[in-house]
Design a protein around this motif. Structure first.
Motif, PDB file in Angstrom:
ATOM      1  N   VAL A 151       3.774   0.240   9.597  1.00 49.24           N
ATOM      2  CA  VAL A 151       2.717   0.142   8.728  1.00 49.24           C
ATOM      3  C   VAL A 151       1.893  -1.241   8.550  1.00 49.24           C
ATOM      4  CG1 VAL A 151       2.089   0.637   6.244  1.00 49.24           C
ATOM      5  CG2 VAL A 151       4.101   1.915   7.497  1.00 49.24           C
ATOM      6  N   LEU A 152       2.543  -2.253   8.675  1.00 49.55           N
ATOM      7  CA  LEU A 152       1.896  -3.459   8.444  1.00 49.55           C
ATOM      8  C   LEU A 152       0.956  -3.634   9.593  1.00 49.55           C
ATOM      9  CD1 LEU A 152       4.669  -5.883   7.115  1.00 49.55           C
ATOM     10  CD2 LEU A 152       2.590  -4.728   5.910  1.00 49.55           C
ATOM     11  N   PRO A 175      -6.654   3.516   3.561  1.00 44.41           N
ATOM     12  CA  PRO A 175      -6.295   1.960   3.055  1.00 44.41           C
ATOM     13  C   PRO A 175      -5.424   1.969   1.640  1.00 44.41           C
ATOM     14  CG  PRO A 175      -8.698   2.687   3.085  1.00 44.41           C
ATOM     15  CD  PRO A 175      -8.016   4.146   3.263  1.00 44.41           C
ATOM     16  N   ARG A 176      -4.550   2.470   1.792  1.00 46.33           N
ATOM     17  CA  ARG A 176      -3.775   2.416   0.500  1.00 46.33           C
ATOM     18  C   ARG A 176      -3.090   1.098   0.322  1.00 46.33           C
ATOM     19  NH1 ARG A 176      -0.174   6.542   0.444  1.00 46.33           N
ATOM     20  NH2 ARG A 176       0.575   5.545  -1.255  1.00 46.33           N
ATOM     21  N   ALA A 177      -2.698   0.761  -1.139  1.00 41.97           N
ATOM     22  CA  ALA A 177      -2.142  -0.406  -1.333  1.00 41.97           C
ATOM     23  C   ALA A 177      -0.817  -0.640  -0.561  1.00 41.97           C
ATOM     24  CB  ALA A 177      -1.857  -0.638  -2.484  1.00 41.97           C
ATOM     25  N   LEU A 178      -0.443  -1.771  -0.201  1.00 42.64           N
ATOM     26  CA  LEU A 178       0.852  -2.021   0.337  1.00 42.64           C
ATOM     27  C   LEU A 178       2.078  -1.567  -0.793  1.00 42.64           C
ATOM     28  CD1 LEU A 178       0.544  -5.260   2.234  1.00 42.64           C
ATOM     29  CD2 LEU A 178       0.335  -3.067   3.155  1.00 42.64           C
ATOM     30  N   SER A 179       3.011  -1.003  -0.249  1.00 43.51           N
ATOM     31  CA  SER A 179       4.133  -0.802  -0.972  1.00 43.51           C
ATOM     32  C   SER A 179       4.831  -2.103  -1.389  1.00 43.51           C
ATOM     33  CB  SER A 179       5.156   0.094  -0.412  1.00 43.51           C
ATOM     34  OG  SER A 179       6.067  -0.403   0.611  1.00 43.51           O
ATOM     35  N   GLN A 180       5.566  -2.061  -2.552  1.00 46.42           N
ATOM     36  CA  GLN A 180       6.264  -3.533  -2.904  1.00 46.42           C
ATOM     37  C   GLN A 180       6.989  -3.835  -1.725  1.00 46.42           C
ATOM     38  OE1 GLN A 180       7.845  -3.151  -6.923  1.00 46.42           O
ATOM     39  NE2 GLN A 180       9.720  -4.497  -6.195  1.00 46.42           N
ATOM     40  N   ARG A 181       7.840  -2.944  -1.147  1.00 47.38           N
ATOM     41  CA  ARG A 181       8.638  -3.287   0.133  1.00 47.38           C
ATOM     42  C   ARG A 181       8.064  -3.899   1.243  1.00 47.38           C
ATOM     43  NH1 ARG A 181      13.721   0.613   1.644  1.00 47.38           N
ATOM     44  NH2 ARG A 181      14.910  -1.062   0.054  1.00 47.38           N
ATOM     45  N   GLN A 182       6.728  -3.326   1.547  1.00 50.98           N
ATOM     46  CA  GLN A 182       5.936  -3.721   2.549  1.00 50.98           C
ATOM     47  C   GLN A 182       5.535  -5.042   2.244  1.00 50.98           C
ATOM     48  OE1 GLN A 182       3.003  -0.550   2.543  1.00 50.98           O
ATOM     49  NE2 GLN A 182       4.760   0.639   3.734  1.00 50.98           N
ATOM     50  N   ALA A 236      13.396 -10.130  -3.984  1.00 50.73           N
ATOM     51  CA  ALA A 236      12.626  -9.534  -3.074  1.00 50.73           C
ATOM     52  C   ALA A 236      11.582  -9.013  -4.345  1.00 50.73           C
ATOM     53  CB  ALA A 236      13.097  -8.283  -2.328  1.00 50.73           C
ATOM     54  N   THR A 237      11.899  -8.719  -5.422  1.00 54.27           N
ATOM     55  CA  THR A 237      10.820  -8.220  -6.455  1.00 54.27           C
ATOM     56  C   THR A 237       9.892  -9.424  -6.926  1.00 54.27           C
ATOM     57  OG1 THR A 237      12.626  -7.192  -7.310  1.00 54.27           O
ATOM     58  CG2 THR A 237      10.909  -7.072  -8.751  1.00 54.27           C
ATOM     59  N   VAL A 238      10.304 -10.658  -6.921  1.00 54.25           N
ATOM     60  CA  VAL A 238       9.393 -11.642  -7.373  1.00 54.25           C
ATOM     61  C   VAL A 238       8.272 -11.831  -6.551  1.00 54.25           C
ATOM     62  CG1 VAL A 238       9.187 -14.087  -7.820  1.00 54.25           C
ATOM     63  CG2 VAL A 238      11.417 -13.055  -8.401  1.00 54.25           C
TER      64      VAL A 238
END
Lengths: 213, 213
Positions: free
Chosen positions: A50-51, A2-9, B103-105
Motif C-alpha cells: 500500500v505504501l 487517495p485515502r488516508a493512511l491507516s494507523q498501522r501504515q 506504535a500508537t504514539v
DNA sequence: CCTTGACACGAACATCTGTTCGCTCGTATA
DNA sequence: TATACGAGCGAACAGATGTTCGTGTCAAGG
C-alpha cells in the motif's frame, strides 16, 4: 483512492524512517513485524505494498532490506542552525545583529524546523542573563530564539528596548490608541504602559529553551 | 599496523559509498564480489573485516546488507526523536510509560542531541496542561522532556507524584535526613516538606521547551 | 630451504528474508 | 441474503545472503 493512511501504515512508515536513521540500512519485514507487534509478515508485506502504491516508499523485489524511502527528507534538512549571538539582560541592549560577524559566531544551537516555523530567516538566539524576565517564565541561563523584526502585531511577544529606562525586556505587545501596553506573560504581574517613541522593537519571540544539566 | 589500504580495499569502500547513494541501502557481499570482479565472497568478507578494523565501516553480523559507513552517520545522528506520550497536569499522575504502546504514539518532537545529553534512553515528552508548575517557570502549553528514573540525586529537578496530595509537581529534590524537601525553581516561593513514602519520582527534567505561535 | 603472514580462492553450509497462499473477519453494497 | 473488498492471520516455500574452512600464492625474513 487517495485515502488516508491507516494507523498501522503510518507506524510502519515512521518505523522505517527511524530505523534508517539509527542503522544506516533499512529494516527487514520481520524486524518491522516484531517491533511493531504485528502477527504476520504478510500483513507487513500487504501494508508495504500500500505504501508503495502511495509512492511513499519503493520496494526492490527479492532483495533483502530492499526498501527505500521515496521522499526521504534527509535528517539535516530538518535541522536549522541558529547563531547564538550573545546575551540578553535587563540592563543592556541586544547586540546589534549587523555588527555581529557571522564568521565569528562559532556558537550555534540546532533545532528541528517545526519548533521555529518554516522561514528560518532572521533567526538568532540569545542566552538569558539574570532573572529580569522571570515574569515571562524565562529564567537565568535559558536560551531564547528571536526573529528579527522592527514592528509587531498586537499580542505578539517581543523583545523591546525601552529608551528612557535603558532596559531590555520581553513582553506581549499591545498598541492601544497612542500608548503601548507591555504585558508580562505571568498574569499576576502588572503591565507597563509607555509611549511609542520609547519602545524599540528588537525581535519577536519564537522559542524558549531550557536545558537542565 | 595502520598500513595503507590495499587497492582492493579502497575499491570496495568506494563501491559501498556509491551503492548507498544510488540505492539507499547497502550492498551484499555478493554484489560487491560480482561488480568488482572478485572471485570469491570470502575475499570480500576478508577485506570488509580489514575495513572494519580500520574503523571505516561497521559490520552487523548475520544481518543481510548490514554494512554501515562510519563517517556518514555523524551528519544524520544529530537529531533524536522523542515520543510525546501525553500531558502533565497537577491533578493527575503521569501516563504510565509501560502502558503506552510505542506504535500508537504518532506524535514526536525532534531535538538536537546536545540539548538532551548523550544517552537518549528513557526520554519522553509531555505537554504541560495548566499553570500548576509556574513556580518552575513552566507555563501552559510548554513541553517538558523527562528521563525516566525512580530515584534522584540531591539538587536534581524531578517530576514527582505526591501520594497523599494526589498531585503531580515538578521541583528540585533534596533528601534531608528523614524528610524530603521539594524546592520550587522560583526562589521567592516556599519549599514543600514531606516524607519519603509520600513521593514517587517519575522522572528527571531534561529540557523545557516553549514554542510561541 | 623453510616458515610466516597477508591476501586470495571456491565450495558447502546455515540462516536470513521476501513471497505466496488458503483462510478468517467485519463492513459496505447490491 | 449474497457479494465484494479492505485488512489481517499463520504457515510453508524458495531464494538471497552471511559465514566457515580447507587450500593456494607469493613475497619477506631467517
Amino acid at each position: 483512492m487517495p485515502r488516508a493512511l491507516s494507523q498501522r501504515q503510518r507506524a510502519i512508515l515512521d518505523y522505517i524512517e527511524r530505523f534508517l536513521d539509527e542503522n544506516g540500512y533499512p529494516p527487514t519485514i520481520r524486524e518491522i513485524q516484531h517491533d511493531l507487534n504485528i502477527s504476520s509478515t504478510s500483513v507487513v508485506d500487504y501494508n508495504l505494498n500500500v505504501l508503495e502504491q502511495r509512492n511513499l516508499i519503493r520496494r526492490n523485489r527479492n532483495i533483502s532490506r530492499g526498501i527505500e524511502l521515496v521522499g526521504r527528507r534527509s535528517a539535516e534538512k530538518r535541522v536549522v542552525r541558529i547563531p547564538l549571538v550573545g546575551q540578553i539582560a535587563a540592563g543592556q541592549p541586544l547586540p546589534v545583529l549587523e555588527e555581529v560577524d557571522p564568521a565569528t559566531v562559532n556558537d550555534h544551537i540546532e533545532l528541528s524546523v517545526d519548533l521555529v516555523g518554516r522561514s528560518q530567516d532572521g533567526l538568532f538566539a540569545l542566552r538569558v542573563n539574570g532573572f529580569s524576565m522571570i515574569d515571562a517564565l524565562i529564567g537565568d541561563g535559558d536560551i531564547v530564539v528571536l526573529r528579527r523584526q522592527q514592528t509587531a502585531e498586537n499580542g505578539e511577544t517581543v523583545a523591546v528596548w525601552l529608551r528612557r529606562e535603558q532596559e531590555t525586556t520581553l513582553k506581549r505587545f499591545y498598541h492601544e490608541g497612542d500608548r503601548i501596553r507591555l504585558q508580562p506573560a505571568n498574569a499576576t504581574m502588572a503591565p507597563i504602559y509607555t509611549t511609542p517613541d520609547n519602545v524599540e522593537i528588537q525581535g519577536k519571540l519564537v522559542t524558549v529553551l531550557r536545558s537542565v544539566s
